[in-house]
Design an enzyme around this catalytic site. Structure first.
Site, PDB file in Angstrom:
ATOM      1  N   HIS A  82       0.809  -1.222   0.000  1.00 38.36           N
ATOM      2  CA  HIS A  82       0.000   0.000   0.000  1.00 38.36           C
ATOM      3  C   HIS A  82       0.841   1.271   0.000  1.00 38.36           C
ATOM      4  O   HIS A  82       0.351   2.346   0.337  1.00 38.36           O
ATOM      5  CB  HIS A  82      -0.977  -0.021   1.191  1.00 38.36           C
ATOM      6  N   SER A 104      -7.108  -7.253   9.696  1.00 40.37           N
ATOM      7  CA  SER A 104      -8.493  -7.720   9.746  1.00 40.37           C
ATOM      8  C   SER A 104      -8.799  -8.612   8.546  1.00 40.37           C
ATOM      9  O   SER A 104      -9.843  -9.259   8.509  1.00 40.37           O
ATOM     10  CB  SER A 104      -9.446  -6.520   9.791  1.00 40.37           C
ATOM     11  N   CYS A 136       4.841  12.789  -7.793  1.00 38.29           N
ATOM     12  CA  CYS A 136       4.375  14.017  -8.442  1.00 38.29           C
ATOM     13  C   CYS A 136       3.201  13.700  -9.359  1.00 38.29           C
ATOM     14  O   CYS A 136       3.254  12.762 -10.154  1.00 38.29           O
ATOM     15  CB  CYS A 136       5.511  14.667  -9.225  1.00 38.29           C
ATOM     16  N   ALA A 160       0.725  -9.118  18.655  1.00 38.53           N
ATOM     17  CA  ALA A 160       1.878  -9.560  17.866  1.00 38.53           C
ATOM     18  C   ALA A 160       3.188  -9.313  18.607  1.00 38.53           C
ATOM     19  O   ALA A 160       4.120 -10.107  18.521  1.00 38.53           O
ATOM     20  CB  ALA A 160       1.881  -8.827  16.525  1.00 38.53           C
TER      21      ALA A 160
HETATM   22  P1  OAD Z   1      -7.402  -3.023  10.310  1.00 36.61           P
HETATM   23  O1  OAD Z   1      -7.552  -1.825  11.170  1.00 36.61           O
HETATM   24  O2  OAD Z   1      -8.510  -3.369   9.400  1.00 36.61           O
HETATM   25  O3  OAD Z   1      -7.140  -4.305  11.225  1.00 36.61           O
HETATM   26  C1  OAD Z   1      -6.212  -4.281  12.257  1.00 36.61           C
HETATM   27  C2  OAD Z   1      -6.182  -5.657  12.869  1.00 36.61           C
HETATM   28  O4  OAD Z   1      -5.160  -5.692  13.852  1.00 36.61           O
HETATM   29  C3  OAD Z   1      -7.474  -6.078  13.574  1.00 36.61           C
HETATM   30  O5  OAD Z   1      -7.845  -7.383  13.145  1.00 36.61           O
HETATM   31  C4  OAD Z   1      -7.098  -6.091  15.058  1.00 36.61           C
HETATM   32  O6  OAD Z   1      -7.775  -7.111  15.788  1.00 36.61           O
HETATM   33  C5  OAD Z   1      -5.624  -6.411  14.962  1.00 36.61           C
HETATM   34  N1  OAD Z   1      -4.808  -5.976  16.119  1.00 36.61           N
HETATM   35  C6  OAD Z   1      -4.997  -4.941  16.976  1.00 36.61           C
HETATM   36  N2  OAD Z   1      -4.011  -4.863  17.873  1.00 36.61           N
HETATM   37  C7  OAD Z   1      -3.135  -5.864  17.571  1.00 36.61           C
HETATM   38  C8  OAD Z   1      -1.895  -6.312  18.137  1.00 36.61           C
HETATM   39  N3  OAD Z   1      -1.348  -5.707  19.184  1.00 36.61           N
HETATM   40  N4  OAD Z   1      -1.290  -7.384  17.559  1.00 36.61           N
HETATM   41  C9  OAD Z   1      -1.843  -8.012  16.496  1.00 36.61           C
HETATM   42  N5  OAD Z   1      -2.999  -7.632  15.937  1.00 36.61           N
HETATM   43  C10 OAD Z   1      -3.644  -6.572  16.458  1.00 36.61           C
HETATM   44  O7  OAD Z   1      -6.010  -2.854   9.527  1.00 36.61           O
HETATM   45  P2  OAD Z   1      -5.522  -3.612   8.211  1.00 36.61           P
HETATM   46  O8  OAD Z   1      -6.003  -5.003   8.194  1.00 36.61           O
HETATM   47  O9  OAD Z   1      -4.085  -3.347   8.103  1.00 36.61           O
HETATM   48  O10 OAD Z   1      -5.612   0.427   3.376  1.00 36.61           O
HETATM   49  O11 OAD Z   1      -6.283  -2.791   7.101  1.00 36.61           O
HETATM   50  C11 OAD Z   1      -6.041  -3.098   5.769  1.00 36.61           C
HETATM   51  C12 OAD Z   1      -6.083  -1.863   4.933  1.00 36.61           C
HETATM   52  O12 OAD Z   1      -7.326  -1.189   5.148  1.00 36.61           O
HETATM   53  C13 OAD Z   1      -5.036  -0.818   5.286  1.00 36.61           C
HETATM   54  O13 OAD Z   1      -3.791  -1.049   4.661  1.00 36.61           O
HETATM   55  C14 OAD Z   1      -5.658   0.444   4.811  1.00 36.61           C
HETATM   56  C15 OAD Z   1      -7.045   0.237   5.344  1.00 36.61           C
HETATM   57  O14 OAD Z   1      -8.056   0.943   4.738  1.00 36.61           O
HETATM   58  C16 OAD Z   1      -5.659   1.569   2.674  1.00 36.61           C
HETATM   59  O15 OAD Z   1      -5.677   2.656   3.210  1.00 36.61           O
HETATM   60  C17 OAD Z   1      -5.648   1.351   1.201  1.00 36.61           C
END
Ligand code: OAD
Length: 241
Positions: free
Chosen positions: A120, A190, A128, A232
């Site tokens: 991402h 997630s 630019c 984690a």
């Molecule tokens: P999310 O916010 O959707 O998910 C975060 C995950 O981390 C959740 O499942 C939580 O349960 C978990 N979590 C929280 N604390 C944690 C810890 N200490 N150790 C392990 N896990 C933990 O974030 P992403 O899955 O990264 O994209 O979201 C995917 C994409 O959606 C992002 O890259 C972003 C977002 O919109 C764009 O902006 C294009």
């Protein structure tokens, strides 16, 4: 150590090729907000106003103010033991390990990971909108919002917004890693945003054993042999010894 952890540790040791996909959760213990769930960015901000090409076209100032604010949070953050464990795994396994991240915060680099497929983009790069050049850009707070390129056109964060394709090279690397993986670690995501989440299914169909590391359940837990419910930063150091 629980039998589950022992078992996964043994799989880490035995696997010739391991792929890991991380999401915002791995940086949560470094103080960076996730997107979904309690305190998540998408609980207080609307992605269509801040993270789409249309939003940037409509109001580059607003979009840049938001990235400026996020840069401030990320600048103050340090990598945590989870990031560091993955950097150690790369050192231990060499070419037998590939790290793929959806995060734009750069904390895997700061922790010492050398090769990171950033699906991402990177909040510390700009692109630019005129000449297309991509450069590192670490200014925070920004002196002028929105920042301009030397060619005079608007700079944008070099990140992937909703509705945009993933960077081709990184995606190819990620697919290759997913196909080759004997063990696939799904960490702190997630697993609802595609195509990144599809890497787990790809790896599984190629025969990889899957481990999910997350305090909460994910929609892909049914593919996992291990679903380790916890932070984690606590679990990864225990499986990478
Ligand atoms: P999310 O916010 O959707 O998910 C975060 C995950 O981390 C959740 O499942 C939580 O349960 C978990 N979590 C929280 N604390 C944690 C810890 N200490 N150790 C392990 N896990 C933990 O974030 P992403 O899955 O990264 O994209 O979201 C995917 C994409 O959606 C992002 O890259 C972003 C977002 O919109 C764009 O902006 C294009």
């Amino acid at each position: 150590m629980t039998p589950d952890l022992d078992d996964l540790r043994a799989a880490v040791r035995a696997s010739h090729f391991i792929a890991a996909l991380t999401g915002a959760g791995i940086s949560a213990e470094s103080g960076i907000p996730t997107f979904r769930g309690p305190g998540g960015l998408w609980r207080s901000f609307r992605p269509e106003e801040l993270a789409t090409p249309e939003a940037f076209q409509r109001d580059p100032h607003l979009v840049w103010e938001w990235y400026n604010w996020r840069r401030g949070i990320i600048r103050r953050a340090e990598p945590n033991p989870g990031h560091r464990a993955l950097a150690s795994l790369e050192r231990l396994k060499g070419d037998g390990f590939r790290l793929i991240t959806q995060n734009i915060d750069g904390l895997h680099d700061s922790a010492g990971s050398r090769h990171v497929a950033k699906l991402h983009g990177d909040i510390w790069r700009v692109r630019c909108t005129g000449c297309g050049s991509v450069t590192r850009h670490e200014e925070v707070p920004l002196r002028s919002v929105p920042p301009l390129c030397a060619c005079g056109a608007l700079l944008r964060p070099d990140v992937v917004w909703f509705g945009e394709p993933l960077p081709e090279l990184e995606w190819r690397e990620a697919v290759d890693a997913g196909r080759r993986a004997q063990l696939f670690l799904l960490i702190g995501t997630s697993a609802v945003v595609y195509p990144a989440a599809g890497l787990v299914e790809l790896a599984r169909s190629g025969g990889a054993r899957v481990a999910v590391i997350n305090p909460e359940a994910t929609p892909l837990d049914h593919l996992a042999e291990w679903a380790l419910r916890g932070p984690a930063g606590e679990i990864l150091p225990q499986i990478v010894d």
